[in-house]
Design an enzyme around this catalytic site. Structure first.
Site, short mmCIF file in Angstrom:
data_model
loop_
_atom_site.label_atom_id
_atom_site.label_comp_id
_atom_site.label_asym_id
_atom_site.label_seq_id
_atom_site.Cartn_x
_atom_site.Cartn_y
_atom_site.Cartn_z
N CYS A 1 -52.02 -5.05 -20.66
CA CYS A 1 -51.50 -4.03 -19.96
C CYS A 1 -51.26 -3.02 -20.95
CB CYS A 1 -50.61 -4.31 -18.88
SG CYS A 1 -50.21 -3.22 -17.57
N HIS B 1 -51.74 -9.88 -15.58
CA HIS B 1 -50.46 -10.51 -15.72
C HIS B 1 -50.60 -12.00 -14.94
CE1 HIS B 1 -48.54 -6.85 -17.17
NE2 HIS B 1 -49.22 -6.16 -16.32
#
Lengths: 415, 265
Positions: B97, B203
Site C-alpha cells: 500500500c 492488507h
C-alpha cells in the site's frame, strides 16, 4: 415543552410509534428508527428539543458511552429529588443524530441533557444542540475502511472549537489529536496518560514526527506540545483542583478510571459538584449498556462481557484480563460495517499476553482470530458462538471480549 | 548469503508510520515461520528517527496515512542507497500500500502534493476518483521470479487506498486481479513482482492470509539458488485463505449468501 412546534410534536409521536413497533417486532431497541422518523418529519427538531436543555456532549473513540453514564450518575446524585434539574441521557449508546432526538424528546421541561455523540457526528450536531460543554476523551484508529484516517476526525473537531471559541471543553491533555482539536476553545485539561500511541506518531499541527521521549508529546518542528493540565490521573487517584479523590469503581479496568476522571472533572469544574460526591456516585455504576454485564453460562459460572472495538480498546482489555493468571478469554470478532470490515487490526493487538490462558476464537471472523492467536503462541479452541466457547473454557473467571456486533448481539439476548 | 550462519533479520521499517493496517503481522508471520522450521530469525524494528540499515535480510514497508507517509518517504529517500545495496546483495523486499507507492518513482497525493519515492521499481502512482475498499483476490503471475517453488496459490487480501499505480514497461504485476481493484489503472493487475521483490495493495495483513507468499519471500533469502524451504503444514491458515477466497470471489448475491453462511457457522 412549550417551545415545541406542532410539527415537532407530531414528529416525536410518529418516531415513538416507530420505535415501539421496532421493539415489539424484535427488530431492535427502537432508538435509531424512532430518531430517523423524527428527523425526517421535522428537520429543526434537534434544535427545538434541545432549546430548554443544558446540553453536554461527550465524544471519543473509546469510552464515550461509559463516560456519559458516569457523568449522568454524578449529576443525578447531586440533584435532590423533586428539586434540581432532571437529567436525560442516551444511555443505550445510540449516538448518531437519530439516537439523540428520542433522548431529548424524553425530557419533561428544563434540565440537563448528557449526550454521547459519535466522534464523526459531533461537528454536525454542535450547532443545532448549542451545547454548553464538550467532554473529549481520545481519538485512535477505528473502522478505517468506513471512516478513514484519524487525523481527519481531529480536524473536524478542531473546526468546531474554532467556530465556537467560547465553548467550554473538558479534554484529555495526553492525546495529541484531542489537544489539537480542543485548543481554540475554553479548555480545562485533564492529563490521563496515553498508552496506545500508534496513531500519535506525527504532529496534528504540522505533520512532523512527535517526540515522546519524556512520556509526553512535543513537536520539535512547530512547538505544538502537551499542555500543562490543572487536573491529572495518578496511579491511585485523581487530583482535581488540588484535591486527591480516590477512584474505587465497581467498573473494572484502567480505562474506566480514565472515563471516571474525565467525568469527575466535568462534574466538578463545570457543574460545581463536590468531587467526592461525584466519585461516590460513579463508584456505584456496575454495568453500562451491556458493557461489563455478567452472562450466566448455565453451569453455575458467569462470563463478563467486555466491548473492544479497536486496537486501543483491545490493548486495555487485554491488560485487564491478562492480569488474572487463570482468566479464560473468548475473543469474539465479526467484521460487519459497524465492526469495520477489515479485521487486520487484530495484528496490532498484543495477544501474546494471553499465552497460558484458556482461550477461544469466536465470531464470524474466528479464523482470522485463530491465525492471529497461533502466531502469538496462544493455544485456543475455535467456536462460532461465544457462549458455547466460554462454556468450554476451563476457568472460573471467563471474559468474552467482543467486537461491536458480537457485543450487541450478546446484549440484546441477555439484557 | 548462500550458507547462513546468523539469524534471518526481518526488518519492520517505521512501524509507527507505516503500520496502519496491522502491518506488523507480516513481520510476525515471517519470524515465526522461520522459527517453526528451526531457522533462527530476528525481528528488527527500524524506528522513524533511525536510518534504515543495509544489513537486513527482508525489508517490510507497510501501509500508512498521508502525513506519516510523507515522513516515511523522507526517511526512505535518505536511506535509499542502503535499501538498493541490500536488495542487490540478496535481501528481499515486501512493500504494501503506502509502502508500495513509495518504492516507485513518484506518488501524487489526492491534495496535489507530489512525493518522490525511492525508484526501486519503475512505477508511478496518481490519485484516483474514489477509494478502492474491500476484499481482493489475485491470481499470481507465472513468473521466473518465484523461483523453484513456482507461483503461490491465489492470494486474498483487503484493500483500502485511493492511489492508481501504473507499472513501467517490462515491470510485471504481482498478479491478475480476479476480484477487487488492485493497482486500479485499468491494466487489471495488482502490485509488482521483481527479483526478490513483492509489492501489493493487499492488507489482511497479506502474509497471515497467504502463507505460500510468506514462504516465497523466505525462500528467496534462506534458500537462494533454487533451493526450497522445508515443508510447513499450515491447515489453519489455508482454512482462512479458502474462506476469504470464497467470500472475495463472490458476486453480490453469492456474497450475501456467504455472509449468511459465516453467521451460521
Amino acid at each position: 415543552m412549550t417551545r415545541r412546534t406542532t410539527r415537532t410534536r407530531v414528529a416525536v409521536s410518529a418516531g415513538r410509534a416507530a420505535g415501539l413497533a421496532s421493539r415489539l417486532t424484535g427488530r431492535g431497541q427502537g432508538a435509531t428508527i424512532s430518531g430517523r422518523v423524527m428527523n425526517l418529519i421535522s428537520p429543526k427538531l434537534l434544535a427545538e428539543l434541545a432549546a430548554d436543555q443544558r446540553v453536554v456532549l461527550v465524544s471519543a473513540t473509546n469510552g464515550k458511552t461509559t463516560t456519559t453514564r458516569l457523568l449522568t450518575a454524578a449529576l443525578e446524585a447531586a440533584g435532590r429529588p423533586g428539586e434540581g434539574p432532571a437529567v436525560v441521557s442516551n444511555s443505550t449508546g445510540a449516538n448518531l443524530t437519530s439516537g439523540i432526538a428520542p433522548t431529548l424528546a424524553r425530557s419533561r421541561g428544563p434540565g440537563i441533557a448528557v449526550l454521547e455523540v459519535d466522534e464523526r457526528v459531533l461537528a454536525r450536531v454542535v450547532d443545532p444542540l448549542a451545547p454548553e460543554l464538550l467532554v473529549l476523551g481520545n481519538l485512535s484508529r477505528d473502522q478505517l475502511d468506513r471512516f478513514g484516517e484519524v487525523h481527519a476526525v481531529g480536524d473536524k473537531w478542531r473546526a468546531v472549537a474554532e467556530a465556537h471559541p467560547d465553548l467550554a471543553i473538558v479534554a484529555n491533555a495526553s492525546d495529541p489529536h484531542v489537544v489539537w482539536a480542543a485548543t481554540p476553545a475554553k479548555v480545562t485539561w485533564v492529563a490521563l496518560g496515553l498508552r496506545w500511541r500508534q496513531d500519535a506518531a506525527t504532529c496534528p499541527s504540522c505533520g512532523s514526527l512527535l517526540d515522546w521521549s519524556v512520556d509526553r508529546f512535543d513537536c520539535r518542528a512547530c512547538g505544538f506540545a502537551q499542555p500543562d493540565a490543572q487536573h491529572r490521573l495518578t496511579k491511585d487517584a485523581l487530583v482535581v483542583e488540588g484535591r486527591t479523590v480516590p477512584l474505587d469503581l465497581a467498573l473494572p479496568g484502567e480505562w474506566n478510571r480514565y472515563n471516571a476522571a474525565l467525568a469527575i472533572v466535568a462534574a466538578t469544574t463545570h457543574f460545581g459538584i463536590e468531587p467526592d460526591v461525584a466519585a461516590r456516585a460513579m463508584a456505584e455504576v456496575r454495568s453500562v449498556a451491556g458493557r461489563f454485564m455478567r452472562i450466566p453460562l448455565g453451569d453455575g459460572r458467569e462470563a463478563t462481557v467486555i466491548l473492544a472495538k479497536n486496537p486501543a480498546g483491545w490493548t486495555e482489555a487485554l491488560r485487564h484480563v491478562a492480569a488474572h493468571v487463570d482468566a479464560g478469554v473468548v475473543v469474539a470478532v465479526n467484521a460487519h460495517v459497524a465492526d469495520g470490515k477489515d479485521p487486520s487490526w487484530l495484528w496490532d493487538v498484543p495477544y501474546e499476553a494471553l499465552a497460558g490462558h484458556p482461550t477461544a476464537a469466536a465470531g464470524e471472523r474466528r479464523l482470522d482470530v485463530a491465525v492471529r492467536l497461533r502466531y502469538a503462541g496462544v493455544e485456543h479452541a475455535i467456536e462460532l458462538d461465544p457462549i458455547v466457547a466460554a462454556r468450554a473454557l476451563d476457568s472460573d473467571d471467563v471474559s468474552i471480549i467482543a467486537s461491536y456486533t458480537q457485543f450487541s448481539a450478546l446484549y440484546r439476548k441477555h439484557r | 548469503m548462500n550458507t547462513r550462519t546468523s539469524a534471518v533479520r526481518i526488518g519492520l521499517v517505521y512501524p509507527e508510520l507505516l503500520g496502519t493496517y496491522g502491518d506488523r503481522g507480516n513481520a510476525i508471520v515471517l519470524v515465526e515461520r522461520c522459527r517453526w522450521r528451526g531457522i533462527p530469525a530476528e525481528l528488527v524494528e527500524v524506528r522513524a528517527d533511525e536510518t534504515i540499515p543495509d544489513s537486513l535480510d527482508i525489508y517490510l514497508f507497510g501501509g500508512g496515512e498521508d502525513d506519516p507517509q510523507l515522513i516515511a518517504a523522507d526517511g526512505m529517500r535518505a536511506s535509499r542507497d542502503a535499501i538498493v545495496r541490500a536488495h542487490a546483495g540478496g535481501a528481499a523486499v515486501l512493500a504494501v500500500c503506502a509502502g508500495f507507492q513509495l518504492v516507485g518513482h513518484r506518488y501524487e497525493a489526492a491534495d496535489g502534493a507530489v512525493l518522490d519515492g525511492i525508484g526501486l521499481i519503475d512505477m508511478v502512482t496518481r490519485p484516483g476518483p474514489n477509494r478502492l475498499i474491500g476484499e481482493v483476490v489475485v491470481e499470481p503471475s507465472a513468473s521466473v521470479h518465484w523461483g523453484a517453488a513456482g507461483p503461490p496459490a491465489r492470494l486474498t487480501g483487503f484493500e483500502n487506498h485511493g492511489g492508481r499505480t501504473t507499472l513501467g514497461p517490462g515491470v510485471e504485476a504481482l498478479g491478475r486481479v480476479v476480484a477487487g481493484g488492485g493497482n486500479g489503472d485499468g491494466a487489471g493487475g495488482d502490485g509488482a513482482l521483481a527479483e526478490r521483490f513483492v509489492g501489493t495493495y493487499l492488507h489482511g495483513p497479506v502474509l497471515p492470509r497467504n502463507p505460500g507468499l510468506a514462504d516465497r519471500l523466505l525462500a528467496w533469502v534462506v534458500a537462494p539458488n533454487g533451493g526450497r524451504l522445508p515443508e510447513l503444514p499450515s491447515p489453519l491458515e489455508e482454512r482462512l485463505r479458502s474462506e476469504r477466497l470464497r467470500v472475495g470471489s463472490a458476486g453480490p448475491l453469492r456474497s450475501w449468501y456467504q455472509a449468511r453462511r459465516l453467521a451460521r457457522g
